[in-house]
Design a protein around this motif. Structure first.
Motif, short mmCIF file in Angstrom:
data_model
loop_
_atom_site.label_atom_id
_atom_site.label_comp_id
_atom_site.label_asym_id
_atom_site.label_seq_id
_atom_site.Cartn_x
_atom_site.Cartn_y
_atom_site.Cartn_z
N THR A 56 30.20 -8.82 45.90
CA THR A 56 30.77 -8.55 47.22
C THR A 56 29.68 -8.18 48.22
N VAL A 57 28.80 -7.27 47.83
CA VAL A 57 27.71 -6.85 48.71
C VAL A 57 26.80 -8.04 49.03
N GLY A 58 26.46 -8.82 48.00
CA GLY A 58 25.61 -9.98 48.21
C GLY A 58 26.25 -11.00 49.14
N SER A 59 27.55 -11.21 49.00
CA SER A 59 28.27 -12.14 49.86
C SER A 59 28.26 -11.65 51.31
N LEU A 60 28.43 -10.36 51.51
CA LEU A 60 28.42 -9.81 52.87
C LEU A 60 27.04 -9.93 53.51
N ILE A 61 25.99 -9.69 52.72
CA ILE A 61 24.62 -9.80 53.25
C ILE A 61 24.30 -11.26 53.59
N GLY A 62 24.58 -12.17 52.66
CA GLY A 62 24.31 -13.58 52.90
C GLY A 62 25.11 -14.12 54.08
N SER A 63 26.37 -13.73 54.17
CA SER A 63 27.22 -14.19 55.27
C SER A 63 26.76 -13.63 56.61
N ALA A 64 26.23 -12.41 56.61
CA ALA A 64 25.70 -11.83 57.85
C ALA A 64 24.51 -12.66 58.32
N PHE A 65 23.67 -13.06 57.40
CA PHE A 65 22.52 -13.91 57.73
C PHE A 65 22.99 -15.25 58.29
N PHE A 66 23.96 -15.88 57.61
CA PHE A 66 24.52 -17.16 58.04
C PHE A 66 25.16 -17.03 59.42
N TYR A 67 25.88 -15.94 59.63
CA TYR A 67 26.54 -15.67 60.91
C TYR A 67 25.51 -15.61 62.03
N GLU A 68 24.41 -14.89 61.80
CA GLU A 68 23.38 -14.74 62.84
C GLU A 68 22.73 -16.07 63.18
N ILE A 69 22.49 -16.90 62.17
CA ILE A 69 21.90 -18.22 62.41
C ILE A 69 22.84 -19.06 63.28
N ARG A 71 25.24 -18.01 65.18
CA ARG A 71 25.47 -17.35 66.48
C ARG A 71 24.34 -17.69 67.46
N LYS A 72 23.11 -17.65 66.93
CA LYS A 72 21.96 -17.92 67.80
C LYS A 72 21.77 -19.41 68.06
N GLY A 73 22.03 -20.23 67.05
CA GLY A 73 21.77 -21.66 67.20
C GLY A 73 22.98 -22.49 67.58
N GLY A 74 24.11 -21.85 67.76
CA GLY A 74 25.33 -22.62 67.98
C GLY A 74 25.73 -22.85 69.42
N GLY A 75 24.99 -22.29 70.35
CA GLY A 75 25.35 -22.43 71.76
C GLY A 75 25.44 -23.87 72.22
N ALA A 76 24.41 -24.66 71.90
CA ALA A 76 24.41 -26.07 72.32
C ALA A 76 25.55 -26.83 71.66
N PHE A 118 34.39 -22.65 58.79
CA PHE A 118 35.07 -21.64 59.59
C PHE A 118 34.19 -20.41 59.82
N ALA A 119 33.34 -20.10 58.85
CA ALA A 119 32.38 -19.00 59.04
C ALA A 119 31.37 -19.37 60.12
N ALA A 120 30.95 -20.64 60.14
CA ALA A 120 30.03 -21.10 61.19
C ALA A 120 30.70 -21.01 62.56
N MET A 125 31.23 -19.09 67.95
CA MET A 125 32.15 -18.60 68.98
C MET A 125 32.02 -17.09 69.22
N LYS A 126 30.98 -16.53 68.62
CA LYS A 126 30.63 -15.12 68.84
C LYS A 126 31.79 -14.14 68.58
N VAL A 127 32.48 -14.39 67.47
CA VAL A 127 33.47 -13.42 67.00
C VAL A 127 32.70 -12.12 66.74
N PRO A 128 33.22 -10.97 67.11
CA PRO A 128 32.48 -9.72 66.87
C PRO A 128 32.05 -9.59 65.40
N ARG A 129 30.81 -9.19 65.21
CA ARG A 129 30.22 -9.10 63.87
C ARG A 129 31.06 -8.23 62.93
N ILE A 130 31.46 -7.06 63.43
CA ILE A 130 32.19 -6.12 62.58
C ILE A 130 33.52 -6.72 62.15
#
Length: 196
Positions: A56-69, A71-76, A118-120, A125-130
């Motif tokens: 569970t912890v590993g999934s949350l950490i990895g997903s946070a990393f994926f989310y940030e990528i 979030r930052k690269g998805g604007g275009a 859907f995670a991407a 779409m900048k869903v709040p991180r929390i």
């Protein structure tokens, strides 16, 4: 790949943690964490719940990393695909119901609902991180702890049990999805209409 899996098995709970981080960060290995967790729960029943916690912890950490990528690269990507009327409608729909589509495949692996897509979308779409992490945790905790419990209790019969209950799990996913959809609709209907 088999050698890699054997190394992770030999690492025990740490192996589950690492695989969950890698898999959730976007490196495709569908069901790898589930399979390793189940294998370890069968082989080391006394460590099953620790494995579930670390998955569970590993999934949350990895997903946070994926989310940030995303979030930052998805604007275009977002502006390109949501500029059309259909794209705009999808964006509005996702803002209202999108986290349901994150929750369902995170809880029960459903082939027609790919979790990463859907995670991407959540990142783009900048869903709040929390909110994203809370939905993910609400799905991963029962999924991983149920798998650990299953492996701990049924041992080698766990895989056969899962195969024989595949349609039940798909029905559970559909039922939970429908219930969440109806809940969101009900909450929306209770909100006061604001005049602009």
């Amino acid at each position: 790949m088999r050698h890699f899996r054997d190394v992770l098995i030999s690492w025990g709970p740490l192996g589950v943690f690492l695989l969950a981080v890698v898999e959730s960060a976007g490196i495709p290995n569908p069901g790898g964490t589930d399979a390793l967790l189940l294998i370890l729960a069968i082989a080391r029943p006394d460590e099953a719940m620790l494995c579930a916690l670390l998955a569970t912890v590993g999934s949350l950490i990895g997903s946070a990393f994926f989310y940030e990528i995303t979030r930052k690269g998805g604007g275009a990507f977002l502006s390109k695909y949501t500029s059309s009327e259909t794209g705009h409608k999808f964006r509005l729909w996702y803002e209202r119901y999108g986290l349901i589509t994150v929750f369902i495949p995170a809880l029960v692996p459903v082939p027609i609902l790919p979790f990463k897509v859907f995670a991407a979308c959540a990142g783009v779409m900048k869903v709040p991180r929390i909110r994203f992490q809370a939905v993910l945790m609400a799905a991963r905790v029962p999924r991983y702890f149920a798998l650990a419990y299953l492996g701990q209790r049924l041992g080698e019969n766990s895989t056969a049990w899962l195969r024989s209950h595949l349609w039940h799990l798909a029905g559970l996913a559909a039922g939970v999805g429908l219930a969440l959809y109806l809940l969101v609709r009900w909450v929306d209907s209770r909100r006061p209409v604001t005049m602009e």
